[in-house]
Write a protein that holds these residues in place. Sequence first.
Motif: not given
Length: 434
Positions: A221-224, A249-251, A342-348, A386-388
């Motif tokens: 899920l991209p954040l932007h 910038a994705a989760i 490798r997954t293009g994310t900041r959090r899992m 919750s993520v904002t």
Amino acid sequence: MPRFFVLLSVLVPLFAVFWVCRTLFPTFDLLVASLPLSWPLAVHPDAQHTHDEHAAAQQPLQAIHLHRPEEHTQPSHVPTSAGSVPAEGQFKRTIVAVGDLHGDMPNAQKVLHMAGVVDEQGNWSGNVDFFVQTGDIIDRGDDTIKLYTWMDRLRDQARAVGGTVLTNLGNHEWMNAIGDWRYVPATEIKTFGSVAARQKMLSTGRIGRSWAVNYTTTSRLPLHPSLGPPNTDYDPATDSVSTSPLSHAAISFVHGGLAPTYPDLTPFPSRINEISASLLHKLQHRAVQPPPHPPNPYPGLPHDATHEEHRLYGSDGPLWYRSWALDPEEKVCKEVDDVLSRTGTRRMVMGHTPDFQKIVSRCGGKIIIIDTGISHAYGGALSALSVTYTLTPTSEFTHAETQRWTEKEVVKALYVDREVLLAEDEREVVGDFF
């Protein structure tokens, strides 16, 4: 020696009664599975353990003792971000994620209402942009049909007003698709009418069709929006935005976990989801669905399942992996950055391995485990994540390529009576993102 005979005089009749019950009543094993849980963790059917390892794997989890950020004591029935107006020029995205629901419609409704996802009538509220459910809606409770019907309704309601519902398949969805019904209560089967009706509903019926169309094994899920819509691929070898400050910038969301050793991580998430779709199709379109286990033998994966499909369902695959939750902090924090890169994310974010008191955050919020035993089968905490995300201009517009922005992520655990700040990350970025 007399004590030995006394012990035998007790055990032999017990085993005899048990054997007679299993022989005369085909649903006896399912009835036993519906009793209150004392061994909460599902076990991979192919797992080979010594006696001690098996017992250890089955023990109820102890809370993972980590530093807990400052708790906010105000009630959190609605995320603090929900419904607020972004600042001028600011981009804002709100996400709520919920873990394992396990057949409990009332508790699921309480959680989604508490988190601002639905209103008092259980309809999409419009207060969040994305709602993610990380799998294991099925098993351990009786509300299977109600929950999947509700998820499909929320998906349609959200789409109609610009929101999005993302749903993952958990190991329990896959177990049921395979024919592994070890955790299916006998009372739940009655809600379908019969074993055959349940098999049809989960294969080519309404629930099975929804699994095939609306559910994935993992999500990115991209954040932007500059990174694309949900589940836009990231491939570290070819991704054209890898030099952008927002490239990661994705989760990621998944039920079990994205193991460092899993060979099919990339491109993420399409590689995993392609394997998943192929295996699910084979399971749902078998010429004859195998009789459920128990009391019948475990059917296993289809004979034509590929090596990649077996690996998907393996112990280090995304459905069963538990090490992000169970391994020592030092070990997971050394390994997590490589997987995020490798997954293009900041959090899992994942479910699967419950902590019955709280959502667990590790390595500064890079790893978040959101299964808190919401179902009455566990009696755990009612919780949501919750993520904002906000991207706010910090200077007057001069040139798009040199525009400065403040990027901020606020990650909270929401409970009925409080909210807990898990991470608050802020950075300055430069560029044209619109």
